[in-house]
Design an enzyme around this catalytic site. Sequence first.
Site, PDB file in Angstrom:
ATOM      1  CE  LYS A  58      12.066   1.300  -3.957  1.00 15.40           C
ATOM      2  NZ  LYS A  58      12.515   0.639  -2.689  1.00 15.40           N
ATOM      3  N   GLY A 103       0.813  -1.212   0.000  1.00 16.32           N
ATOM      4  CA  GLY A 103       0.000   0.000   0.000  1.00 16.32           C
ATOM      5  C   GLY A 103       0.844   1.257   0.000  1.00 16.32           C
ATOM      6  CG  ASN A 104       2.353   5.377   1.340  1.00 21.04           C
ATOM      7  OD1 ASN A 104       1.613   6.283   0.980  1.00 21.04           O
ATOM      8  ND2 ASN A 104       3.564   5.601   1.787  1.00 21.04           N
ATOM      9  CB  SER A 152      10.847   4.254  -2.071  1.00 21.72           C
ATOM     10  OG  SER A 152      10.643   3.700  -0.791  1.00 21.72           O
ATOM     11  CB  SER A 153       5.944   3.418   0.346  1.00 20.16           C
ATOM     12  OG  SER A 153       5.245   2.801  -0.702  1.00 20.16           O
ATOM     13  N   GLY A 169       5.260   4.294  -9.133  1.00 13.66           N
ATOM     14  CA  GLY A 169       5.956   3.025  -9.393  1.00 13.66           C
ATOM     15  C   GLY A 169       4.986   1.848  -9.336  1.00 13.66           C
ATOM     16  CG  HIS A 170       3.159   0.713  -5.652  1.00  9.68           C
ATOM     17  ND1 HIS A 170       3.400   1.758  -4.790  1.00  9.68           N
ATOM     18  CD2 HIS A 170       3.786  -0.367  -5.121  1.00  9.68           C
ATOM     19  CE1 HIS A 170       4.118   1.340  -3.771  1.00  9.68           C
ATOM     20  NE2 HIS A 170       4.386   0.054  -3.950  1.00  9.68           N
TER      21      HIS A 170
END
Length: 293
Positions: free
Chosen positions: A159, A39-40, A195-196, A44-45
């Site tokens: 990553k 999540g968050n 990145s989160s 990228g996701h």
Amino acid sequence: MNTVTSKNIRILHTCEELKLWRAELKSAGNCLALVPTMGNLHEGHFTLVNHAKKEADAVLATLFINPLQFGPGEDFERYPRTFKTDVDGLESIGCTAVFAPSLEELFPNALATHTTIHVPILSELHCGASRPSHFDGVCTIVLKLFNIAQPDCAIFGLKDLQQFRIISNMVEDLAFDVRLISHPIIRAEDGLALSSRNGYLSEAERQRAPELYRTLRNLSAQILHGARDLRLIEASGCNRLAEHGFVVDYLHICDAQTLQRAETTERLLAILGAAWQGKTRLIDNIIFSKPTF
Ligand code: PAF
């Protein structure tokens, strides 16, 4: 439990719901791509989901902050929980379904006695040296998600290159029938890998953070220009990072496939780094081909 009513994305909270949905999908002859996340979500996701849409008829993103992969004193408690924004984002890009189980749903029994998966050697290097049992936690949750969702393919961002290699080894060793797909790192304009955890950075730390990627590029350039002493090159990178306010965890030049420390012979190299800006641990890597020495 979070409840979101949404027309265009299926929200699944229990393993039973997921299994039923998966069975319906299968009987309709549709294949499934899995995008596991904590999540968050960020760009990228979303890129992983967009990639997954090209690989399968349906895409399932998972939102689960996995306690097994956090060590004592790490950021499990403060890891951002942004369920509604995540689901809205996934819906807006046409993700088919989201699996967001509670902790009790996935781990009904005590965590301390839960079966874990360990991929030897590679799990102990690099990030594994400073985060013992981190990759056991990752492998355990990923295999559990694979077992519940039975995806045809699963996609991971590079990553976490070491994570991707470890999951690939696990899937091969345990003969799990899933096709693994990797996706290149997505970066901010200044080079910082998305990145989160970037959200933890103060403004000043965020300004300095892209130096991690610049350092990786500088080290790869040294090698491409003929530098040969890989340990000396690593040391120069550590010094450079320290000058930019990082506390270096590691900076390793490796064989890109095995992720063992490279000596001089490998053609495809990866430089992996982890370093702290304040209280935030950043990781990054770069893969490149080097001419034979
Ligand atoms: O890469 C991540 O976000 C996590 O390690 C994963 C694969 C979702 C497992 O919790």
